[in-house]
Design an enzyme around this catalytic site. Sequence first.
Site, PDB file in Angstrom:
ATOM      1  N   HIS A   7      21.677-133.222 -10.811  1.00 14.69           N
ATOM      2  CA  HIS A   7      22.720-133.097 -11.799  1.00 14.69           C
ATOM      3  C   HIS A   7      23.314-131.600 -11.539  1.00 14.69           C
ATOM      4  CE1 HIS A   7      22.412-136.912 -13.333  1.00 14.69           C
ATOM      5  NE2 HIS A   7      21.118-136.690 -13.700  1.00 14.69           N
ATOM      6  N   ASP A  67      15.194-141.146  -9.444  1.00 16.51           N
ATOM      7  CA  ASP A  67      14.725-141.140 -10.874  1.00 16.51           C
ATOM      8  C   ASP A  67      15.223-142.075 -11.666  1.00 16.51           C
ATOM      9  OD1 ASP A  67      16.922-139.575 -10.296  1.00 16.51           O
ATOM     10  OD2 ASP A  67      16.048-137.657 -11.030  1.00 16.51           O
ATOM     11  N   TYR A 108      31.865-137.664  -6.157  1.00 19.69           N
ATOM     12  CA  TYR A 108      30.571-136.808  -5.401  1.00 19.69           C
ATOM     13  C   TYR A 108      29.691-137.746  -4.349  1.00 19.69           C
ATOM     14  CZ  TYR A 108      27.061-137.984  -9.119  1.00 19.69           C
ATOM     15  OH  TYR A 108      26.305-138.422  -9.877  1.00 19.69           O
TER      16      TYR A 108
HETATM   17  N1  LIG Z   1       9.514-137.197 -18.581  1.00 23.46           N
HETATM   18  C1  LIG Z   1      10.685-137.438 -18.120  1.00 23.46           C
HETATM   19  N2  LIG Z   1      11.186-136.746 -16.855  1.00 23.46           N
HETATM   20  C2  LIG Z   1      12.231-137.310 -16.507  1.00 23.46           C
HETATM   21  C3  LIG Z   1      12.967-138.175 -16.843  1.00 23.46           C
HETATM   22  C4  LIG Z   1      12.448-139.096 -17.819  1.00 23.46           C
HETATM   23  O1  LIG Z   1      13.106-140.060 -18.458  1.00 23.46           O
HETATM   24  N3  LIG Z   1      11.270-138.779 -18.471  1.00 23.46           N
HETATM   25  N4  LIG Z   1      14.111-138.653 -16.067  1.00 23.46           N
HETATM   26  C5  LIG Z   1      14.260-138.285 -14.727  1.00 23.46           C
HETATM   27  C6  LIG Z   1      15.886-138.254 -14.336  1.00 23.46           C
HETATM   28  S1  LIG Z   1      16.469-140.038 -14.621  1.00 23.46           S
HETATM   29  C7  LIG Z   1      16.557-137.273 -14.104  1.00 23.46           C
HETATM   30  S2  LIG Z   1      18.371-137.551 -13.403  1.00 23.46           S
HETATM   31  C8  LIG Z   1      15.847-135.892 -13.592  1.00 23.46           C
HETATM   32  C9  LIG Z   1      16.893-134.700 -13.867  1.00 23.46           C
HETATM   33  O2  LIG Z   1      16.235-133.606 -13.815  1.00 23.46           O
HETATM   34  P1  LIG Z   1      16.662-132.541 -12.540  1.00 23.46           P
HETATM   35  O3  LIG Z   1      16.919-133.067 -11.284  1.00 23.46           O
HETATM   36  O4  LIG Z   1      15.612-131.283 -12.542  1.00 23.46           O
HETATM   37  O5  LIG Z   1      18.463-132.254 -13.336  1.00 23.46           O
HETATM   38  P2  LIG Z   1      18.946-130.975 -14.050  1.00 23.46           P
HETATM   39  O6  LIG Z   1      18.137-130.491 -15.085  1.00 23.46           O
HETATM   40  O7  LIG Z   1      20.218-131.417 -14.234  1.00 23.46           O
HETATM   41  O8  LIG Z   1      18.924-129.776 -12.834  1.00 23.46           O
HETATM   42  C10 LIG Z   1      19.953-129.121 -12.265  1.00 23.46           C
HETATM   43  C11 LIG Z   1      19.791-127.851 -11.749  1.00 23.46           C
HETATM   44  O9  LIG Z   1      20.800-127.543 -11.030  1.00 23.46           O
HETATM   45  C12 LIG Z   1      21.499-126.377 -11.352  1.00 23.46           C
HETATM   46  N5  LIG Z   1      22.804-126.487 -11.232  1.00 23.46           N
HETATM   47  C13 LIG Z   1      24.041-127.003 -12.114  1.00 23.46           C
HETATM   48  N6  LIG Z   1      25.112-126.906 -11.774  1.00 23.46           N
HETATM   49  C14 LIG Z   1      25.040-125.922 -10.747  1.00 23.46           C
HETATM   50  C15 LIG Z   1      26.175-125.459  -9.745  1.00 23.46           C
HETATM   51  O10 LIG Z   1      27.273-125.452  -9.824  1.00 23.46           O
HETATM   52  N7  LIG Z   1      25.548-124.547  -8.903  1.00 23.46           N
HETATM   53  C16 LIG Z   1      24.211-124.141  -8.619  1.00 23.46           C
HETATM   54  N8  LIG Z   1      23.646-123.380  -7.749  1.00 23.46           N
HETATM   55  N9  LIG Z   1      23.195-124.809  -9.565  1.00 23.46           N
HETATM   56  C17 LIG Z   1      23.717-125.785 -10.464  1.00 23.46           C
HETATM   57  C18 LIG Z   1      21.194-126.308 -13.154  1.00 23.46           C
HETATM   58  O11 LIG Z   1      21.288-125.015 -13.709  1.00 23.46           O
HETATM   59  C19 LIG Z   1      19.661-126.766 -12.861  1.00 23.46           C
HETATM   60  O12 LIG Z   1      18.932-125.740 -12.526  1.00 23.46           O
HETATM   61  O13 LIG Z   1      14.884-135.776 -14.593  1.00 23.46           O
HETATM   62  C20 LIG Z   1      13.911-136.675 -14.382  1.00 23.46           C
HETATM   63  N10 LIG Z   1      12.552-136.492 -15.264  1.00 23.46           N
HETATM   64  N1  LIG Z   2      22.127-136.827 -23.654  1.00 20.72           N
HETATM   65  C1  LIG Z   2      21.755-137.259 -22.663  1.00 20.72           C
HETATM   66  N2  LIG Z   2      22.560-138.317 -22.137  1.00 20.72           N
HETATM   67  C2  LIG Z   2      21.802-138.502 -20.689  1.00 20.72           C
HETATM   68  C3  LIG Z   2      21.092-137.713 -20.048  1.00 20.72           C
HETATM   69  C4  LIG Z   2      20.563-136.587 -20.617  1.00 20.72           C
HETATM   70  O1  LIG Z   2      19.862-135.704 -19.990  1.00 20.72           O
HETATM   71  N3  LIG Z   2      20.858-136.288 -21.814  1.00 20.72           N
HETATM   72  N4  LIG Z   2      20.617-138.198 -18.869  1.00 20.72           N
HETATM   73  C5  LIG Z   2      21.399-139.139 -17.994  1.00 20.72           C
HETATM   74  C6  LIG Z   2      20.596-139.622 -16.872  1.00 20.72           C
HETATM   75  S1  LIG Z   2      20.447-138.792 -15.701  1.00 20.72           S
HETATM   76  C7  LIG Z   2      20.230-140.995 -16.765  1.00 20.72           C
HETATM   77  S2  LIG Z   2      19.317-141.461 -15.474  1.00 20.72           S
HETATM   78  C8  LIG Z   2      20.251-141.718 -18.104  1.00 20.72           C
HETATM   79  C9  LIG Z   2      18.911-142.363 -18.338  1.00 20.72           C
HETATM   80  O2  LIG Z   2      19.255-143.356 -19.118  1.00 20.72           O
HETATM   81  P1  LIG Z   2      17.810-144.315 -19.854  1.00 20.72           P
HETATM   82  O3  LIG Z   2      16.721-144.472 -18.703  1.00 20.72           O
HETATM   83  O4  LIG Z   2      18.371-145.403 -20.493  1.00 20.72           O
HETATM   84  O5  LIG Z   2      17.284-143.113 -20.942  1.00 20.72           O
HETATM   85  P2  LIG Z   2      15.966-142.921 -21.515  1.00 20.72           P
HETATM   86  O6  LIG Z   2      16.135-141.898 -22.398  1.00 20.72           O
HETATM   87  O7  LIG Z   2      14.846-142.652 -20.444  1.00 20.72           O
HETATM   88  O8  LIG Z   2      15.397-144.244 -22.125  1.00 20.72           O
HETATM   89  C10 LIG Z   2      16.287-145.129 -23.043  1.00 20.72           C
HETATM   90  C11 LIG Z   2      15.281-145.510 -24.170  1.00 20.72           C
HETATM   91  O9  LIG Z   2      14.088-146.150 -23.809  1.00 20.72           O
HETATM   92  C12 LIG Z   2      13.076-146.061 -24.340  1.00 20.72           C
HETATM   93  N5  LIG Z   2      11.675-146.017 -23.545  1.00 20.72           N
HETATM   94  C13 LIG Z   2      11.039-145.239 -22.925  1.00 20.72           C
HETATM   95  N6  LIG Z   2      10.093-145.729 -22.473  1.00 20.72           N
HETATM   96  C14 LIG Z   2       9.963-146.790 -22.862  1.00 20.72           C
HETATM   97  C15 LIG Z   2       9.094-147.930 -22.399  1.00 20.72           C
HETATM   98  O10 LIG Z   2       7.960-147.755 -21.761  1.00 20.72           O
HETATM   99  N7  LIG Z   2       9.273-149.237 -23.082  1.00 20.72           N
HETATM  100  C16 LIG Z   2      10.336-149.419 -23.999  1.00 20.72           C
HETATM  101  N8  LIG Z   2      10.565-150.564 -24.591  1.00 20.72           N
HETATM  102  N9  LIG Z   2      11.333-148.352 -24.235  1.00 20.72           N
HETATM  103  C17 LIG Z   2      10.937-147.206 -23.677  1.00 20.72           C
HETATM  104  C18 LIG Z   2      13.117-144.451 -25.087  1.00 20.72           C
HETATM  105  O11 LIG Z   2      12.624-144.262 -26.062  1.00 20.72           O
HETATM  106  C19 LIG Z   2      14.653-144.437 -25.217  1.00 20.72           C
HETATM  107  O12 LIG Z   2      15.069-144.491 -26.472  1.00 20.72           O
HETATM  108  O13 LIG Z   2      20.632-140.927 -19.176  1.00 20.72           O
HETATM  109  C20 LIG Z   2      21.878-140.180 -18.931  1.00 20.72           C
HETATM  110  N10 LIG Z   2      22.560-139.606 -20.073  1.00 20.72           N
HETATM  111 MO   LIG Z   3      18.839-139.738 -13.907  1.00 16.45          MO
END
Ligand SMILES: Nc1nc2c(c(=O)[nH]1)N[C@H]1C(S)=C(S)[C@@H](COP(=O)(O)OP(=O)(O)OC[C@H]3O[C@@H](n4cnc5c(=O)[nH]c(N)nc54)[C@H](O)[C@@H]3O)O[C@H]1N2
Ligand SMILES: Nc1nc2c(c(=O)[nH]1)N[C@H]1C(S)=C(S)[C@@H](COP(=O)(O)OP(=O)(O)OC[C@H]3O[C@@H](n4cnc5c(=O)[nH]c(N)nc54)[C@H](O)[C@@H]3O)O[C@H]1N2
Ligand SMILES: [Mo]
Length: 838
Positions: free
Chosen positions: A134, A164, A394
């Site tokens: 992001h 992811d 984007y």
């Molecule tokens: N345990 C667990 N882990 C997960 C997930 C989960 O459900 N459970 N979900 C996964 C998912 S779906 C996602 S999307 C990932 C996200 O995880 P990451 O890919 O790590 O996403 P961000 O934390 O958004 O990292 C964005 C980075 O880019 C930098 N950045 C933002 N804007 C700019 C800019 O304009 N310029 C520059 N140079 N840098 C910038 C921010 O400061 C930050 O360091 O996490 C995953 N990890």
């Molecule tokens: N505020 C906020 N909003 C976001 C983001 C954020 O970082 N912060 N990230 C954004 C991004 S990149 C993404 S990909 C989306 C992700 O959106 P989702 O993938 O839908 O979000 P999660 O929080 O991973 O999971 C949603 C729910 O699933 C439940 N859950 C997790 N594991 C399991 C499982 O094994 N079984 C069941 N039944 N339930 C489970 C969690 O407790 C949670 O309440 O959200 C987006 N929106």
């Molecule tokens: Mo994501």
Amino acid sequence: MTEQVFTNCTNAGPVSVYVKDGKVQRIRPLVADEKDFKPWTIEAGGKKYSPKKKFNIAPYVHGERRRLFSDERIKYPMKRVDFDPNGERNPQNRGKSAYERISWDEAISIIASEITRIKDKHGGSAISGMTSSHHNWGIVGYKMGPFARFMNMLEFTPVLDNPDSWEGWHWGATHTYGFYWRLGMPEPYDMLGDALQNAEMIVFWSNDPDSTRGTYTGQDSAMWRTWLKEKGVEMIFIDPFHNFTAGAMEGKWLAPRMGTDTALAMAIAYVWITEDLYDKEYVKDRTIGFDEFKPYVLGETDGVPKTPEWAEAESGIKARVIRTLARKWAAKRTILSGGARGGEGGACRTAFGTEWARMMVLLQAMQGLGKPGRSIWGTTMGAPSDVDIWFPAYADLEGRVSTTSIAKHKPMNPTKQRLWRLTLPDAVLNPPVSWYGEGFCGQSLEQQFTHFEYPMKGYSEIKMFYRYGGSFMGTLSDTSKWVRMYQSPKLEFVINQDVWYNSETRMADIILPACSNFERDDVGEWGACGGYTCHASSGCNFRIIVRQQKCLEPMWESKSDYEIFTLIADKLGRKEEFTDGKTELEWCKAFFDASDLPKVVDWETFNKKGYQIINIKDDYKPTPSMRWFAEGRDCDTPDPMNPKRKTEKAKELGTFSGKIEFSSESLKKYFPDDDERPVSPRYIPSFEGHHSDIYKKYSLQLLSPHPRFSFHCHYDKHTDWLDDIPVHRIKKDGYAWWPARIHPIDATPRNIMNGDIVRLYNDRGSVLCCAVITERVRPGVIHSYASSAKYDPLSPGNADSIDKGGCVNILTPSRMVSKNAPGMTPNSCLIEIEKWEG
Ligand SMILES: Nc1nc2c(c(=O)[nH]1)N[C@H]1C(S)=C(S)[C@@H](COP(=O)(O)OP(=O)(O)OC[C@H]3O[C@@H](n4cnc5c(=O)[nH]c(N)nc54)[C@H](O)[C@@H]3O)O[C@H]1N2
Ligand SMILES: Nc1nc2c(c(=O)[nH]1)N[C@H]1C(S)=C(S)[C@@H](COP(=O)(O)OP(=O)(O)OC[C@H]3O[C@@H](n4cnc5c(=O)[nH]c(N)nc54)[C@H](O)[C@@H]3O)O[C@H]1N2
Ligand SMILES: [Mo]
């Protein structure tokens, strides 16, 4: 000086920015002229539903000004004190050593000479670099833009992102209903109207949209769910955590043991088959392979009928509850809400998460997926939306739809070598590594079966790593290995370029300060991603395209990412090639010109006013998602990424057969013997769950969903206000701790009290959190959000150190979804927890 008002857009809504004497006074939801809005109306059940004329941004955006002026901003170019490009580099000290301020001249000179040295000696492939998932909003300055353009110019080795957000859907559901062009997510079109007019029940299965908010679309969909609740639509929540949407909607809560969702789904199918409660005509006409699926469900192939009693033993959900749910689901017009955008959800980021996602599609297929009120819908997209006016987003910058492209550098990068994000540390520390899949496989199903190996014959291993942003300690899996990677002497030179200090920043040799989107010019549509999540702005009540005006000069010595790459390109003698002779504002204009916006507004007006709302036309005709398929018609939904649309195959889905596949033709062709992603879905006990050997040692399951009050590592740690929200962080003894939620049944025997500092641990590491005792989690589950931005090892630079900041991903496994599906599995994680007395 008088106050000036600028417009800008964040990744959770458009804002107005009030500036006086070069200081931002306040930032609030964009204030638009009443006359610019022409709200849509949906009629249902004798009532009219219409949105208010305003933009409902996500809560964290209210802290945007605090984040802008945060002490955690990177203010100056910095060099690690014991890094000498002409002498000792001391890579082993990355993460340990202090930094000294250097000038931009010095920083650019070091970087340019390192690029030249490494390229001359090993070729461009020795240079690698990557962004995160992001980015600050906009399209000109987005990560797909300047970064990709610059790195392609160097002929670098790209790092492919694992999908992811969609793992199980991407690697699994695509083989069931296609939609690979949406990475496995369903179409969103007009699903709000369909729900209001037809739905009687919604099953939220791993979905908390009140927290995740359609990813980028703020709070706009919250009102839709309130409408549905008021209409009396019944809501069920299947989640080990009693999530915030369940609370707000007062729904029924089912909390399965983690890793057993697929068993639960199988038992629902069992009830439907044995009680004759499914849509046989649809299954006959619109699907294939039911004859291979049914015997498994009935236990004819393995001797285990997937009865509710069997599922109760696995999941802990009572058999009678499963039966009741199955019968109701079949009796009522039921929407399945499988994650934030329909197809997401933490359950897809687990061991064999493909099987859960495939079952979500197949359950709905048994109920006539695409018929009125029988969709897969996250409740966060699908408002009436005029998609005829195209504006790039984007992900269009590298996609097929774009006409201009800042990212495209000609000649294209000739380097064929690739790295895989999840195995990058292994690739550096322990090559070779190999995997199947071209990252985001949005062009074809076959892309998932391409084999890669690193290092690739004819190319160099990587020596230089350009990290753009970087907060993986909080967001990837088993993240201590990233510390080990950074300390490897094989990485001769590491740069980190970010706006704020994040967990990877101090692993670099040179740190560069980028500015935020408020300090540069850009343009962007709220909520729109383009590409593989085309038309995502239908999660907003109004399409709004924002001229993201530069509100103030870059603060301290920060510079826009574009300017930073321009300076390096200039030093390399390639400035013109990089910029194409354009400033950022000129790129804004170029994108505007290439879009359909000039049909609606001229550049001068748009540039000055700062935004344009795209209202729907008076003769708007809804085209509900998959209705065409259910009715056997040509596809009438407007997703331009659907390659079959408007062809002789327009009635077909994106699977090999063009139908929904209970038994997958694509898997049959490429991996017929894969027992971890079988041709027809199976319940496979988790590799890190209650049947695993280590369960004896680590008997608690870590659930780490997306943080409600931050956006991954954005806002956390950089917005002090968030530390005052106890759901987000808990202040104790002068420190803001990351909460870990634990059921009283698990807390009591461990002598853990509310507010205690606890150590979460397993063989991969230890993280300190603040205990919250609550019955909102299922017994046996510890809930702690992913994405802490604060990595705070008690022993800095030591990969085995206890982290105090809350990066629970230190504990999650590196093992992939399955052997041929290289996705992440953070929600399959066993831990133990104890009171921390240290
Ligand atoms: N345990 C667990 N882990 C997960 C997930 C989960 O459900 N459970 N979900 C996964 C998912 S779906 C996602 S999307 C990932 C996200 O995880 P990451 O890919 O790590 O996403 P961000 O934390 O958004 O990292 C964005 C980075 O880019 C930098 N950045 C933002 N804007 C700019 C800019 O304009 N310029 C520059 N140079 N840098 C910038 C921010 O400061 C930050 O360091 O996490 C995953 N990890
Ligand atoms: N505020 C906020 N909003 C976001 C983001 C954020 O970082 N912060 N990230 C954004 C991004 S990149 C993404 S990909 C989306 C992700 O959106 P989702 O993938 O839908 O979000 P999660 O929080 O991973 O999971 C949603 C729910 O699933 C439940 N859950 C997790 N594991 C399991 C499982 O094994 N079984 C069941 N039944 N339930 C489970 C969690 O407790 C949670 O309440 O959200 C987006 N929106
Ligand atoms: Mo994501």
